[in-house]
Structure formats: structure tokens, C-alpha cells
Design a protein around this motif. Structure first.
Motif, mmCIF file in Angstrom:
data_model
loop_
_atom_site.group_PDB
_atom_site.id
_atom_site.type_symbol
_atom_site.label_atom_id
_atom_site.label_comp_id
_atom_site.label_asym_id
_atom_site.label_seq_id
_atom_site.Cartn_x
_atom_site.Cartn_y
_atom_site.Cartn_z
ATOM 1 N N GLU A 58 0.814 -1.217 0.000
ATOM 2 C CA GLU A 58 0.000 0.000 0.000
ATOM 3 C C GLU A 58 0.847 1.266 0.000
ATOM 4 O OE1 GLU A 58 -4.044 1.074 2.244
ATOM 5 O OE2 GLU A 58 -2.329 0.952 3.610
ATOM 6 N N GLU A 59 1.859 1.356 0.846
ATOM 7 C CA GLU A 59 2.650 2.586 0.946
ATOM 8 C C GLU A 59 3.438 2.846 -0.328
ATOM 9 O OE1 GLU A 59 2.162 4.747 3.285
ATOM 10 O OE2 GLU A 59 0.737 3.329 4.173
ATOM 11 N N ILE A 62 0.947 4.190 -2.884
ATOM 12 C CA ILE A 62 0.610 5.583 -2.587
ATOM 13 C C ILE A 62 1.718 6.510 -3.076
ATOM 14 C CG2 ILE A 62 0.324 7.245 -0.694
ATOM 15 C CD1 ILE A 62 -1.163 4.979 0.807
ATOM 16 N N ARG A 63 2.960 6.116 -2.860
ATOM 17 C CA ARG A 63 4.087 6.926 -3.314
ATOM 18 C C ARG A 63 4.121 6.984 -4.840
ATOM 19 N NH1 ARG A 63 7.412 5.130 0.038
ATOM 20 N NH2 ARG A 63 8.188 3.353 -1.141
ATOM 21 N N ASP A 191 -12.326 13.157 0.031
ATOM 22 C CA ASP A 191 -12.098 11.778 -0.391
ATOM 23 C C ASP A 191 -13.423 11.032 -0.517
ATOM 24 O OD1 ASP A 191 -10.768 9.481 -1.078
ATOM 25 O OD2 ASP A 191 -10.069 9.011 0.945
ATOM 26 N N SER A 206 -8.520 9.398 -2.849
ATOM 27 C CA SER A 206 -7.135 9.554 -2.406
ATOM 28 C C SER A 206 -6.345 8.340 -2.873
ATOM 29 C CB SER A 206 -7.083 9.650 -0.885
ATOM 30 O OG SER A 206 -7.461 8.400 -0.304
ATOM 31 N N ARG A 208 -4.733 6.220 -1.171
ATOM 32 C CA ARG A 208 -5.021 5.083 -0.290
ATOM 33 C C ARG A 208 -6.376 4.464 -0.621
ATOM 34 N NH1 ARG A 208 -2.207 3.812 4.014
ATOM 35 N NH2 ARG A 208 -1.324 5.927 4.157
ATOM 36 N N ALA A 209 -7.377 5.316 -0.830
ATOM 37 C CA ALA A 209 -8.710 4.810 -1.167
ATOM 38 C C ALA A 209 -8.704 4.135 -2.540
ATOM 39 C CB ALA A 209 -9.722 5.952 -1.135
ATOM 40 N N TYR A 211 -6.146 2.615 -3.944
ATOM 41 C CA TYR A 211 -5.485 1.327 -3.753
ATOM 42 C C TYR A 211 -6.483 0.303 -3.204
ATOM 43 C CZ TYR A 211 -2.219 -2.169 -1.886
ATOM 44 O OH TYR A 211 -1.559 -3.339 -1.604
ATOM 45 N N GLY A 212 -7.267 0.704 -2.216
ATOM 46 C CA GLY A 212 -8.254 -0.203 -1.645
ATOM 47 C C GLY A 212 -9.278 -0.641 -2.674
#
Length: 217
Positions: A58-59, A62-63, A191, A206, A208-209, A211-212
């Protein structure tokens, strides 16, 4: 991990901005990562992003994405009020979209639109630099939606630090945020917000969202 995943999926070495910056912080000015994959319409191929999400954590993802995206979600039902006998010169005009039910917020699922992902990052083919993103149907926009229900210059999204502001540009068929039509002044995007340009609905997500969402598909 991110560098290897990028090279495997694209056949290219990852640009410097994809690699973790000092202290693990994301770069201040997005110039690599997903920016290298954006086409001339401002879009990125969804299957490639799905494979990236499957290949990295995930991180790292995000990057890679760096900023929120507009992810296509559905098309509002209705008709285009165009004359079948319209002269060719009239086809350059925006066509009025008439929803089936006035005020209906529902949108039908569209598999093709779900493949439309517009990252809020300037790509190689962006017509301008900076933190202002224009949405419209012609090529001079950052995000191109080639449909006559979309005005030539339909709306704008401005990046102000960590805030994202949406503004309609006096479009024929309007811009809505969570079902409410915008009246000219910029409004802040949150978001998960639902954003519609004429008949096309998107989710503002976002990294993160997003990615989910990709992991759930």
C-alpha cells in the motif's frame, strides 16, 4: 520493490521520483511515478494500475500515485438533444444532455468508464504546467472527455497544498458534486466524493482509497 515492479510492468526503469525520497517522504513536485504513464488525454490504463497494486504494498503504491485520482464510475441515463439533420459545422457545439428524470442522481454502471482513471498529476503530454487541471472535450485540456455533452472547457480542479478545489466553467450541462450542481465558486473536494461532468460520473479518491478499490476488484 517499487522500482522492480515498475520495470516489470512497463519495461522501463523507474524514474527518480518513483524511488523513495530521503526519509521516506514523497517528492514535493510530482514528476515521476504515475506521471510517466499518463497519455495525451490525461488518463492511465486501469489494467496497468491494477497490476501495480497487486505487485506492491500500500505505501509503495501511494508513493507511486502521488495524488488523488478521478476514477470513472457510471453514466447518468438520458438523451442528447441533437438534431439528426444537424449540419457538420454544428457538431462542434456542445449538445444539451436531458436526463431521464430531472434531479435523478443515479448513474448506470459502465465498464468502459470504469477504465477511465485521471490522476491529478501532470504527465508528459500535459498542455500546461502548474497545479491547475482543466477538464473538457478538446485536446487543449489536461483531462479530455471526448463527448459532445462535455463543454470544450467544462471544469477546473486546482491543487492548493493538500486541498483540491473543483469549479465549473459555465458549462452547458453542468458539474455536480455529490448530486449538487455547482454555481461558479470553487468547492473543496473530499475523499470519496461523487463528481459528475454532464452525464459522466467519477469518484474522487485519495491514493489510499484508490489502492483499496483496486484490491477489491
Amino acid at each position: 520493490m517499487l522500482t522492480k515492479a515498475f520495470a516489470k510492468l512497463t519495461g522501463r526503469n523507474a524514474p527518480a521520483a518513483v524511488r523513495p525520497a530521503a526519509g521516506g517522504q514523497s517528492p514535493a513536485a510530482p514528476s515521476g511515478g504515475v506521471a510517466t504513464l499518463i497519455n495525451s488525454s490525461g488518463r492511465v490504463a486501469l489494467p496497468l494500475l491494477q497490476r501495480m497494486a497487486a505487485a506492491v504494498g500500500e505505501e509503495d503504491f501511494i508513493r507511486f500515485i502521488q495524488r488523488p485520482v478521478l476514477a470513472g464510475s457510471g453514466i447518468h441515463l438520458g438523451s442528447l438533444a441533437a438534431s439528426a439533420a444537424a449540419a457538420p459545422r454544428e457538431l462542434n457545439r456542445t449538445v444539451l444532455f436531458e436526463p431521464i428524470e430531472e434531479g435523478d442522481e443515479g448513474a448506470s454502471a459502465s465498464e468502459s468508464l470504469r477504465h477511465a482513471v485521471y490522476p491529478l498529476v501532470k504527465g508528459e503530454f500535459a498542455p500546461s504546467a502548474g497545479t491547475l487541471f482543466s477538464i473538457g472535450r478538446i485536446d487543449s485540456n489536461d483531462f479530455v472527455i471526448p463527448d459532445y455533452a462535455i463543454s470544450k472547457r467544462h471544469a477546473l480542479i486546482e491543487v492548493r497544498g493538500e486541498e483540491y478545489l473543483l469549479k465549473d466553467c459555465g458549462s452547458t450541462n453542468g458539474t455536480t458534486l455529490n448530486g449538487e450542481r455547482l454555481e461558479g465558486r470553487p468547492v473543496k473536494l473530499q475523499d470519496g466524493a461523487r463528481v459528475s461532468f454532464a452525464r459522466y460520473e467519477f469518484s474522487f479518491l485519495s491514493p489510499r482509497a484508490f489502492y483499496g478499490m483496486l484490491k477489491q476488484r
